[in-house]
Design an enzyme around this catalytic site. Structure first.
Site, PDB file in Angstrom:
ATOM      1  N   ASP A 121     -24.524  30.529  56.448  1.00  0.00           N
ATOM      2  CA  ASP A 121     -25.183  30.357  55.159  1.00  0.00           C
ATOM      3  C   ASP A 121     -26.671  30.654  55.228  1.00  0.00           C
ATOM      4  OD1 ASP A 121     -24.214  29.888  52.625  1.00  0.00           O
ATOM      5  OD2 ASP A 121     -24.999  27.852  52.546  1.00  0.00           O
ATOM      6  N   ASP A 140     -16.117  16.686  50.680  1.00  0.00           N
ATOM      7  CA  ASP A 140     -14.821  16.604  51.332  1.00  0.00           C
ATOM      8  C   ASP A 140     -13.950  15.505  50.719  1.00  0.00           C
ATOM      9  OD1 ASP A 140     -16.547  14.685  52.179  1.00  0.00           O
ATOM     10  OD2 ASP A 140     -16.372  15.096  54.317  1.00  0.00           O
TER      11      ASP A 140
END
Length: 1018
Positions: free
Chosen positions: A303, A728
């Site tokens: 990223d 998550d």
């Protein structure tokens, strides 16, 4: 009666045989009871003599059916003789008290038995009856009604076997565990009722605070313990998996793998905090995993768009060409080279190939050279970029000189200092000197396939004197791609969740594995069969309803005492295993195998709804009809839930849309049994993967652009869910809310291992991020209170606890100050330490201890690990959880966004002490509240002792009560105190001296201000 002579017997035998059926045989022997049983077929025995009572065997004849053992050689079975003869019957059954059987051949049965020619088993069990057909006995000439196409081979195949099984906790452990929970619930109810009915008029404020805290603690304990009522374990059968998917069969003649494809994701963001060498080792462990090579694809999401990471991956691919075949040749475990070469055990254990030592020595040298190249990459990139920039500046000067001549007023234009790749082109990602379009948050999308699609058939290596002998070893490597999504200013990139969704889209175009395994860059595969272990659950009957497989997280590099509960075994071996007995464990961010179709936001093929007050009524859920384009939220029925709507907006990629149905079909289990629903036919995944072409790669680059998610449902309903720092947990909750279930895969050998922050500051910041995400969940639509009817009641309780547990910090901080307040004032939370209070306290404490012991028993947690978890629960609850609640409230109420620093994955730079980070003290505001609690309780103990000593009527019982609870607080804070002191021997003694003097001074000052008297002492 006298025994006849041999001659007479012989004559008698000839005479008797003349009128006797050819099968009739008489034999006998004396028994211990006096009976005589005929044995000889050559002599006629008169059994009416001394060995036999007069009435034994009179008018009694046994006719045995003919068998192959008592038939003459080459003769058929003969005619059957049967029936029983009564008195006066003729034929073979004369009434002379003799036993007769069918004659087989001329050799006597006694002789055949003694010489071993007689087969007792066949004589006893073989008959002329028809056994039918099966894998126990088969008659090729059997003209049965089964048909001519039925053969013995049809019954020799192995029976259908499940791939997994449940291993329940023994009732001798689980039943007392549940009973104790019930007893403690009853005890807590009556204790709290007694506390409310018996206030302390001398200190109402102490009584009120304590009662409120105790009620909340009881509520919090109930939320935590109820989901643990049904813990289970699971076991897999890898042999059955191989027999079903990798063994030759009519549907798979060549024995190719029929397993579905798996895409493995590695996520990283910053090469400074996440060293590329660690990521390279994770990649190498993935490339060497024991799974069909042509079915595996690895992806890394960088990223940050760093060229350091890009070139480190290229070096890792080069080293994998020798490391992966070496692992396959010698069956290496673990297949992370750094971990393998760092093991303390004997590397030659269980290794039998004579060239192992030579191969290991060579590969170790290669790995050392590989690490040196990785460590030198930043300098290589810097020098290369400087050389190319100097060349470009020189070109610019020459061009300016040719254009302007010798005019001194015209200065050459300065060339931007770019970052260059090895082939002499600009790096499209982040430059060493960031500029527009080449900064960390502003760069183009990058997709590089570093390892192409492997051949469908094995490619065996050849002997090579310069390297290793890989003869007979498959040297293929799985496909690998480097991905860095496009980032531009003005776009919300949604941190890790956005990066994972970009990988989902790119992988759907390139490989489209129906299952996705996501790992952090520091979590490597420790068990090379881990993916197959998870696939057993996905491919078993009912596996089409499983959305993900969660593996436990195991950590390396943690100090032996686990001071800050980094292993977190109470959660992973206790809570998660208990949730597996409900609807499944929560998603914890890494070490998870997803079903791609479930990640796209679709509902399971079959689901149940749980109705009633506690979900006791289970009914099949109705199918959800897709919405039309004109429908909106206002036209939907009030009973519908937004999470149950089917996803529609995936973006404008036709290739991606077509891949959804393919992934759903390939993820189904085999339809090889009547109990398997929604299955696929065997052999449907044997076709080789086509090679990648330019249009496919171009489409993959397009779907990772920053504008692709505009006006789509990515992050809302599809993929990883946005809007929380704990994406998550939210993503897993949404799947459970649609009716999917998850499975906890606890393998004998750890599936994955990673690193954990052992420094106190890093650990508290990690807990702060988790707790803040929980607060965000509580104040969002993802609160379990608003869940659908497809979520089980106890699963709803577990998710509710996920959002509520940080709020316990308020009550925990107050309760930690209560002992000090009691010691300061000379009062206590109850008016008197009477028998009732102490009895309730004893019952509640003993039941809790017994519950913990039984939980340790069924979960396998050590007592020390349990105690460390309790200590850090109080440390984190009074620091990180309290800050998380405050920050969460600020974000929800005031809209103040919270930023978190990335947890460092780098190892300590101190080579002499791998636990050097444990002793580093990095000040943070999270230290303030625990420090205040510690100091106040220490001062309160000294002050309470001084007050009691100088009192006219000392109240030692109240002192002991306050001191006991203060020591309870300080015992839980001991790891925090030890962390602040740093390495042993570095804290000067004067610190302890001054701390004691200050405490004594404050206590004496308090006594002088508020001296004890008779009224205050009673």
């Amino acid at each position: 009666m006298a025994t006849p002579s041999p001659k007479k017997s012989s004559l008698s035998k000839q005479t008797s045989n003349a009128g006797r059926p050819p099968q009739a045989v008489k034999f006998g022997r004396p028994t211990s009871s006096g009976h005589v049983v005929s044995l000889s077929r050559d002599q006629d025995l008169d059994m009416s003599g001394e060995f036999t009572p007069q009435n034994d065997y009179v008018n009694y004849t046994v006719l045995m059916p003919p068998t192959p053992d008592n038939q003459p050689t080459g003769q058929g079975s003969g005619s059957k003789a049967g029936g029983r003869a009564g008195a006066g019957d003729g034929g073979s059954g004369s009434g002379n008290g003799r036993m007769s059987v069918m004659q087989s051949n001329s050799k006597s049965m006694l002789l055949r038995s003694q010489t071993g020619d007689f087969d007792h088993n066949r004589w006893l069990f073989e008959t002329k009856g028809k056994y039918g057909i099966g894998n126990a006995f088969w008659t090729p000439s059997d003209q049965d009604s089964c048909g001519p196409d039925v053969s013995m081979q049809d019954f020799m195949d192995k029976p259908w076997k499940p791939l997994t099984r449940k291993v329940k906790i023994p009732p001798s452990i689980l039943s007392p565990y549940r009973l104790l929970i019930f007893l403690r619930l009853v005890a807590l109810f009556f204790f709290l009722l007694w506390r409310i009915r018996n206030p302390n008029p001398d200190a109402m404020w102490l009584w009120g605070i304590s009662v409120v805290c105790e009620v909340w603690f009881a509520f919090s304990w109930i939320l935590d313990v109820l989901p643990k009522l049904n813990p289970i374990s699971r076991a897999t059968d890898l042999v059955a998996l191989r027999d079903k998917f990798e063994t030759p069969s009519p549907s798979n003649p060549q024995g190719r793998s029929d397993l579905p494809g798996v895409d493995v994701f590695i996520s990283m963001a910053d090469p400074e905090k996440e060293p590329p060498l660690v990521t390279c080792n994770t990649l190498l462990s993935i490339l060497a995993v024991d799974y069909p090579i042509e079915k595996l694809t690895a992806y890394i999401s960088d990223d940050g768009g760093a060229i350091f990471t890009f070139e480190a991956m290229a070096e890792a691919v080069r080293f994998a060409e020798v490391w992966v075949p070496f692992c396959r040749k010698h069956n290496i475990e673990p297949r992370n080279p750094e971990s393998y070469f760092s093991q303390k055990r004997d590397p030659t254990k269980n290794k039998k190939r004579p060239d192992f030592v030579k191969d290991r020595r060579w590969i170790k040298r290669e790995y050392d050279e590989f690490k040196v190249r990785i460590n030198g990459l930043p300098e290589v990139i810097r020098r290369r970029s400087e050389a190319y920039n100097s060349r470009e500046n020189m070109k610019e000067r020459n061009m300016s000189r040719e254009k302007n001549g010798d005019d001194p007023t015209q200065e050459p234009r300065n060339v931007t200092e770019a970052t260059w790749m090895a082939d002499g082109t600009h790096w499209p990602g982040t430059w060493l000197h960031p500029t527009a379009d080449h900064a960390k948050g502003d760069h183009a999308g990058i997709l590089q396939v570093m390892i192409k699609v492997p051949e469908p058939d094995p490619v065996m290596g050849q002997p090579d004197e310069k390297r290793l002998d890989f003869t007979g070893v498959d040297i293929r490597l799985p496909m690998f791609a480097y991905v860095s999504r496009e980032k531009r200013k003005g776009y919300d990139h949604n941190k890790k969740a956005g990066a994972m969704n970009a990988l989902v889209r790119a992988s759907a175009i390139l490989s489209n594995g129906p299952f996705i395994l996501n790992l952090d860059c520091d979590h490597y595969i420790y068990n090379c069969k881990a993916i197959k272990e998870g696939m057993c659950f996905m491919m078993d009957r009912g596996g089409d309803r499983i959305c993900y497989i969660q593996f436990p997280q195991r950590f390396e590099g943690v100090d032996p005492s686990d001071r800050y509960a980094n292993h977190n075994t109470v959660f992973f071996d206790g809570n998660m295993r208990a949730l597996d007995g409900l609807q499944g464990p929560v998603y914890v961010g890494t070490g998870t195998m997803f079903r791609r179709y479930a990640l796209y936001g679709f509902n399971p093929p079959r689901a149940n709804e749980y109705l009633g007050a506690v979900g006791q009524n289970k009914t099949p859920a109705a199918d959800v009809q897709p919405r039309s384009d004109g429908d909106d939220a206002e036209t939907q029925p009030l009973t519908s839930h937004p999470d149950l709507d089917l996803p529609r907006k995936f973006g404008n990629s036709q290739m991606f849309a077509e891949s959804i149905a393919v992934a759903e079909f390939q993820g189904r289990p085999l339809a090889d049994h009547i109990s398997v629903k929604n299955g696929r036919p065997p052999g449907s995944l044997l076709a080789p993967r086509p090679p990648l072409d330019a249009p496919t790669v171009a489409e993959a680059v397009a779907v990772i652009s920053c504008w692709f998610e505009d006006k789509t449902e990515w992050g809302e309903r599809v993929g990883w869910i946005y809007g929380s720092v704990t994406e998550d947990v939210v993503t897993g909750y949404r799947m459970h809310n649609r009716g999917w279930r998850s499975v906890y895969c606890l393998t004998k050998r750890d599936a994955f291992r990673g690193s954990a922050p052992i420094n106190l500051t890093d650990r508290l910041h990690q807990v702060l991020r988790w707790a803040t995400g929980s607060v965000e969940i509580y104040f969002s639509r993802n609160n379990a209170i608003f869940a659908t009817k497809r979520l089980k009641f106890l699963q709803r309780v577990a998710y509710l606890n996920v959002g509520i547990y940080p709020f316990t910090s308020f009550f925990l901080v107050l309760y930690c100050f209560l002992p000090a307040m009691c010691l300061f004032t000379g009062k206590f939370i109850v008016q008197n330490l009477n028998t009732t209070f102490l009895t309730y306290l004893l019952i509640i404490s003993l039941t809790l201890i017994l519950i913990c012991l039984l939980e340790v028993k069924w979960s396998g947690i050590g007592l020390e690990e349990f105690w460390r978890n309790e200590q850090f629960w109080l440390i984190g609850g009074t620091s990180a959880h309290l800050a998380a609640v405050i920050q969460g409230l600020l974000k929800v109420l005031a809209g103040i966004e919270i930023s978190f620093t990335l947890t460092s994955k780098s190892a300590s730079e101190d080579d002499d002490d791998i636990y050097a980070d444990l002793y580093i003290v990095k000040w943070t505001s999270l230290f303030i509240m625990p420090l205040v609690i510690i100091v106040v309780n220490i001062v309160a103990i000294i002050m309470g002792f001084s007050r009691t000593v100088y009192s006219i009527i000392p109240q030692w019982n109240k002192l002991m009560g306050g001191v006991f609870f203060s020591f309870w607080v300080l015992a839980h804070m001991y790891p925090f105190i030890k962390g602040l002191l740093g390495r042993r021997g570095r804290v000067p003694t004067i610190v302890y001296v001054w701390a004691g003097l200050v405490s004594i001074t404050i206590s004496l000052l308090w006594i002088s201000i508020s001296p004890p008297d008779n009224k205050n002492s009673q």
